[in-house]
Structure formats: structure tokens, C-alpha cells
Design a protein around this motif. Structure first.
Motif, PDB file in Angstrom:
ATOM      1  N   LEU A  77       0.830  -1.210   0.000  1.00  0.00           N
ATOM      2  CA  LEU A  77       0.000   0.000   0.000  1.00  0.00           C
ATOM      3  C   LEU A  77       0.862   1.257   0.000  1.00  0.00           C
ATOM      4  CD1 LEU A  77      -2.912  -0.896   2.431  1.00  0.00           C
ATOM      5  CD2 LEU A  77      -3.018  -0.596  -0.051  1.00  0.00           C
ATOM      6  N   LEU A  83       1.882   2.080  -3.362  1.00  0.00           N
ATOM      7  CA  LEU A  83       0.803   2.552  -4.234  1.00  0.00           C
ATOM      8  C   LEU A  83       0.277   3.937  -3.871  1.00  0.00           C
ATOM      9  CD1 LEU A  83      -1.360  -0.679  -4.575  1.00  0.00           C
ATOM     10  CD2 LEU A  83      -0.078   0.441  -6.397  1.00  0.00           C
ATOM     11  N   ILE A  84       0.070   4.171  -2.575  1.00  0.00           N
ATOM     12  CA  ILE A  84      -0.585   5.446  -2.203  1.00  0.00           C
ATOM     13  C   ILE A  84       0.176   6.228  -1.119  1.00  0.00           C
ATOM     14  CG2 ILE A  84      -2.922   4.758  -2.894  1.00  0.00           C
ATOM     15  CD1 ILE A  84      -3.593   4.187   0.003  1.00  0.00           C
ATOM     16  N   THR A  97      -4.143  -7.354  -5.183  1.00  0.00           N
ATOM     17  CA  THR A  97      -4.225  -6.861  -3.806  1.00  0.00           C
ATOM     18  C   THR A  97      -4.444  -8.024  -2.840  1.00  0.00           C
ATOM     19  OG1 THR A  97      -5.174  -4.816  -4.652  1.00  0.00           O
ATOM     20  CG2 THR A  97      -5.426  -5.222  -2.296  1.00  0.00           C
ATOM     21  N   ARG A 137     -10.676   6.838  -8.259  1.00  0.00           N
ATOM     22  CA  ARG A 137      -9.224   7.020  -8.415  1.00  0.00           C
ATOM     23  C   ARG A 137      -8.884   8.500  -8.584  1.00  0.00           C
ATOM     24  NH1 ARG A 137      -8.781   2.928 -12.343  1.00  0.00           N
ATOM     25  NH2 ARG A 137      -8.820   1.199 -10.892  1.00  0.00           N
ATOM     26  N   HIS A 188      -6.347   3.824  -3.843  1.00  0.00           N
ATOM     27  CA  HIS A 188      -6.218   2.454  -4.357  1.00  0.00           C
ATOM     28  C   HIS A 188      -7.626   1.854  -4.483  1.00  0.00           C
ATOM     29  CE1 HIS A 188      -4.644  -1.357  -5.321  1.00  0.00           C
ATOM     30  NE2 HIS A 188      -4.946  -1.938  -4.177  1.00  0.00           N
TER      31      HIS A 188
END
Ligand SMILES: Cc1cc2nc3c(=O)[nH]c(=O)nc-3n(C[C@H](O)[C@H](O)[C@H](O)COP(=O)(O)OP(=O)(O)OC[C@H]3O[C@@H](n4cnc5c(N)ncnc54)[C@H](O)[C@@H]3O)c2cc1C
Length: 531
Positions: free
Chosen positions: A24, A27-28, A308, A421, A432
Motif C-alpha cells: 500500500l 501505491l498510495i 491486492t 481514483r 487504491h
């Protein structure tokens, strides 16, 4: 003991695996941890009750806190920050329909607002008291959970409305039956709540949604008791079960529920198949549904949900081997995990499995046997606990769902994902987003999207982010032929989008029903109809 500020039993803890956190963060961004309020801090804010004393009503501060919020993300933020805003003035726990009627009469006498409360698992703001000049009483059905009668010839069971999933199943299983209704909230949600919010369970493919399971019952209203008899089928005008299903507490309090039950199956197995890409996977499950292959459950994750799930599963070594094997068999980067179940006697299951495997193989599916399916079955009610693990690591998670015709599934799914998104793009904040289809029909499918985002540096920031995300996605659903809810109901959060679906005349008809059953508008004002 049930948590006062989150999901489920305090004894169950599900942490975010270390590599899940790293996944995570990549990703973010790294998590943003906000401080939680204590129960004592919250208790100190509970004002004196405005209700007169009644033997069935508790005015205890902790009882009121524990019934003040559901399980939506705004509810979560309220419980974690300690900023509840409004508490009910009291909580009633009737044990009989006569006591419900007594409480309705008492509410009229003392000008009280009532909120029917099942398991408090609403994720759409159904059960939150609002600021009002009138005192607010939450009416919990928790003490009406008994199995009252079983008609063994007709396979109809009668329950109190407050029976939660485990109470329903344990009482039925002792007699060799199941209801087969397993929403992910099964541990805590109740029969009355399922009916009142049109719930759908994970095995709806075999057992049907609550619409198919609800056979009749009784509803206590301000205009009297509505008795809905059960028939196998009836052409005697509009069906009053349909009127009560989805009424979300606005028309009355369901005091008895008759449900259609099934004899326990001899055997049940779940399997996982990896499809090479989304388009093949989508075509395959549409064919499975339209050919009526007798499966009991079907869930298709898109590529990003598959990635995920594998990242959050733990056991990185085993997952790496699995991925290597799948890539060799043609299910590489864009692979989509499909989980399905067969339930019945051995011969039926063998035939269903053979049919499903043959069809899925034709679309390039790679069958992996029962291990992943077993894991899904073991953990099916544990996912909601992960919200705690995510929160502790500094991430907020929410879900939303809709349904649409097959011709529109891909379009709507892509638009909903894109809207989420992009929602926080103005502040440069990534979100995400991933999706699965878990209730499939001949004519279309539900779409269930999960989004994970960072809460920002304060609860106000987190709430502002959620509002933006929720609105963008809900408007996208309303503008693109999706229903505003396939299974979570309307509550307050979806009420602004309901008219797009029902139309002006439809909304007026629902309002007329509400004023017919509840002329002074005491039951859950604002829920469903938005006023
Ligand atoms: C983690 C999680 C997973 C979920 N998964 C699913 C899922 O898989 N499928 C699904 O359908 N839903 C799911 N939900 C949503 C929720 O569980 C359902 O909406 C459920 O039907 C609510 O039941 P409840 O007993 O908790 O009702 P509550 O939340 O207490 O109430 C919901 C509404 O029903 C009304 N109500 C409750 N009981 C009565 C009664 N006896 N008479 C009249 N009105 C009543 C309330 O006033 C309110 O408007 C999930 C929720 C969570 C938090």
C-alpha cells in the motif's frame, strides 16, 4: 465482547501483514495514523436523556453510545475521533410484539422519534440519530431472537426479528436446516435488518436474496399491526412483502419474520480458478450465470483486486510459487481470481463442478483445486476485521456497490473505479481502488468496489476526502444506469441519489406509504426518503 468503536468481537484481531503495508505504501504512500478517542472521553460527552422513565428503556450512557452509530466510514471516523455529535436519548429492548406496540403508543404520548435497530451493521447511515427538538429512542430488537416455529412440511421457519446470523443458523442447524443467508456482516446483522434493507448473502446464487427467502411476517406500525401471511405464490394483487422489504424502518417495526429454509446439504466445496484476463473472465461468468450452472457462490475479482488479495494474503513465498505456476499456464499479469462454490448432494456437486470446469477451461481458466477456496470459506467473515489493521497502519477503507445489466457492467465498473481514483487528484492524493462481482444473474451483475485512501492529517480532512469520494462514485452510478444500492440499502448516505432511480412519482408513492403507516413521521425520519 462487541467493540464499541469498530467491527466485531474484541477478541478477534486481524493485522495488516508487513508486506501488505509495503504494498500500500508503494501505491498510495505511507500510512497516516490518527489518534483514537477512549470510551471514557466519549462517555463524558453524553448529555442527560430527554426521555421520561420507562421500564423497557435504558438511559445508561454506555448503552446509548453503543447504539449511536452503524459501520459506515463516517460512523467509523465518528467512533474513532470520539465526535459522535448526537446520541439517542435512550435504548429500548422489548421482548414481545406487545411491548413494541406499548413503546409505539408511549412514543406518541411523549412525542418521541424512534429508530428501529437490528444489528447496527448499516453502512449507509440508517441508524444514526439526528439533532432534533424531539427526544430520540433507539428500539433494539436484540431480545427478540428466538426461533418460534418450524413448519417441516412447508420448510418455513418463524423467527423473532432480532436473530442475528449465528442465532439463525445455530437454531436451524440443530434441526437439520439452513437459511443459507450469509452477508459478510453475518456475525452481527439480523433477520429484521436483512428484510428492512433488502440484504443479499454470499450464497445468493443457491439460496436467493432476502427477497426470495422472506415468506411473510408481522409489522407493528402506528396505523396497527400488518400481518403478511405466507403463500408459495399469489396473484392476489401487489405483494405486501415487497412493500416492507427495503422500508428501512420508515413504515413500521418488523416484529416477526417467516423465512423459507432448506435442508442442510450433504456436501459443500469452494474452488479457485485464475482467468487469464478480465474480458475472458467476464464472458465466462456471464455464460455460467446464463446457462444456470447450479453453483452456490461465484465471485470474480478484477486484476487489481486479485493482485491486492495476493499481496495481503501473507505467505509471500507460497504466493510467489503460485504466481510462477499461473504465469506458466497462461494466467500472468492481468489474471483475475474467480472463486466458486458447489453445494448439494455428491452427485449434483460432481456434475456442477464438471460443467463449471469445462466452461471455464474454454475461457483459459487455470483451476487450482480446493485450497484457496477453503481459505476463502474459512476467512469469509474475517475481512471486515482487517479494517482495524488498515486503520492502525494509517489507511482508511470503504466499499460501495451497485448492480447493472451485463451490457453495462464493464462500462459502469470502469467509470466508478475511475471516479474514485480521480476524486482526490486536486490534492495530489492517490486512491487504491479494486472491484469484484459477487452476485451474478442471467441479466446482469452486482459490482462491489473497495477503495483505500490515506485519511490526511486530521479527522476533518479524512471526512472531507470521504465525502468527495462517496459523492463522485454515487453520482457516477446514478448517471450510468446503476442502482444506488444492490445490497446495502439507502439510509441517509444514498438518499440524495434515490430519486434518479425511482422518479418523482415513485418517490411520492413511497412517501405516501410512509405517511400512511406513520402519520406523524416518528420512524427514522430522513432515512430512505431523505425527509
Ligand atoms: C462489514 C460489513 C459487511 C457487510 N456485508 C453485507 C453483505 O454481504 N450483504 C448485505 O446485504 N449487506 C451487507 N452489509 C450491510 C448490512 O449488514 C446490511 O444492510 C444488513 O441487512 C443490516 O442488518 P442489521 O440487522 O445490522 O440492521 P441495522 O443496521 O440495525 O438497520 C438497518 C436498517 O434496517 C432497519 N431495521 C432493522 N431492524 C428492523 C426491524 N426489525 N424492523 C424495521 N426496521 C428494521 C433499521 O431501522 C435501518 O433502517 C455489510 C455491512 C458491514 C458493516
Amino acid at each position: 465482547m462487541r467493540r464499541w468503536n469498530g467491527w466485531g468481537d474484541e477478541a478477534t484481531v486481524v493485522e495488516l501483514p508487513v508486506h501488505g503495508e509495503a504494498f500500500l505504501a508503494e501505491l498510495i504512500g505511507p500510512g497516516q495514523v490518527l489518534a483514537d478517542a477512549s470510551l471514557d472521553q466519549v462517555l463524558s460527552q453524553v448529555p442527560a436523556s430527554r426521555l421520561p422513565v420507562h421500564p423497557l428503556v435504558s438511559q445508561d450512557a454506555e448503552v446509548r453510545v453503543r447504539h449511536a452509530r452503524g459501520q459506515s466510514l463516517p460512523d467509523w471516523l465518528a467512533m474513532r475521533s470520539g465526535e459522535f455529535g448526537v446520541f439517542p436519548d435512550g435504548v429500548a429492548l422489548p421482548q414481545t410484539a406487545a411491548q413494541i406496540r406499548e413503546l409505539l403508543a408511549w412514543a406518541v404520548q411523549h412525542d418521541v422519534i424512534l429508530i428501529p435497530y437490528g444489528g447496527g451493521t448499516s453502512v449507509a447511515g440508517h441508524i444514526n440519530p439526528q439533532a432534533s427538538d424531539r427526544p430520540v429512542l433507539t428500539l433494539s430488537l436484540a431480545h427478540m431472537s428466538a426461533l418460534l416455529e418450524v413448519d417441516d412440511d412447508s420448510l418455513i421457519a418463524t423467527f423473532g426479528p432480532g436473530a442475528n446470523g449465528p442465532q439463525v443458523e445455530s437454531q436451524l442447524r440443530a434441526r437439520g436446516y439452513t437459511l443459507g443467508h450469509f452477508p459478510q456482516s453475518w456475525e452481527l446483522s439480523t433477520l429484521g435488518g436483512w428484510v428492512a434493507s433488502r440484504s443479499s448473502g454470499q450464497q445468493s446464487l443457491r439460496y436467493g436474496r432476502i427477497e426470495q427467502l422472506f415468506a411473510g411476517g408481522k409489522v407493528e406500525t402506528f396505523a396497527g399491526t400488518l400481518d403478511i401471511p405466507s403463500f408459495p405464490a399469489s396473484a392476489a394483487g401487489p405483494d405486501l412483502r415487497e412493500v416492507m422489504m427495503g422500508s428501512e424502518g420508515r413504515f413500521g417495526i418488523i416484529s416477526e419474520v417467516k423465512v423459507r429454509i432448506t435442508r442442510l446439504a450433504e456436501q459443500e466445496n469452494f474452488y479457485a480458478v485464475f482467468m487469464p484476463n478480465w474480458q475472458q473472465a467476464l464472458a465466462a461468468i456471464r455464460q455460467l450465470a446464463q446457462a444456470r450452472v447450479p453453483l452456490s457462490m461465484l465471485r470474480l475479482s478484477n486484476a487489481i483486486e486479485t493482485r491486492t488479495q495476493l499481496a495481503l494474503a501473507g505467505h509471500p513465498q507460497q504466493i510467489a510459487w503460485l504466481e510462477k505456476y499461473l504465469t506458466l499456464r497462461g494466467a500472468g499479469d492481468g489474471k483475475c481470481m474467480l472463486t466458486f462454490g458447489v453445494t448439494g448432494n455428491r452427485a449434483q456437486n460432481a456434475a456442477s463442478l464438471k460443467q463449471a470446469k469445462r466452461l471455464l477451461k474454454g475461457f483459459g481458466g487455470v483451476f487450482t483445486g480446493t485450497l484457496l477456496g477453503k481459505k476463502w470459506a474459512e476467512n469469509r467473515f474475517r475481512f471486515p476485521y482487517l479494517r482495524h489493521g488498515l486503520w492502525a497502519a494509517g489507511y482508511a477503507v470503504d466499499t460501495l456497490e451497485t448492480a447493472t445489466d451485463w451490457s453495462n457492467v464493464d462500462n459502469l465498473l470502469n467509470k466508478v473505479e475511475a471516479s474514485l481514483r480521480d476524486s482526490l487528484a486536486a490534492e495530489g492524493e492517490p486512491v487504491h481502488v479494486f472491484t469484484h462481482l459477487s452476485h451474478v444473474y442471467g441479466e446482469g451483475s452486482s459490482i462491489y468496489t473497495t477503495y483505500v485512501f490515506r485519511p490526511g492529517n486530521s479527522y476533518e480532512a479524512a471526512m472531507a476526502r470521504w465525502r468527495r469520494l462517496k459523492h463522485e462514485a454515487s453520482q457516477t452510478i446514478a448517471d450510468n444506469r446503476g442502482t444506488i444500492s444492490h445490497q446495502h440499502g439507502v439510509g441517509r448516505d444514498h438518499a440524495p441519489y434515490l430519486a434518479a432511480e425511482k422518479g418523482e412519482l415513485g418517490m411520492a408513492a413511497l412517501k405516501a406509504l410512509s405517511t400512511h403507516f406513520d402519520p406523524e413521521q416518528r420512524l427514522a425520519p430522513g432515512v430512505l426518503l431523505g425527509q
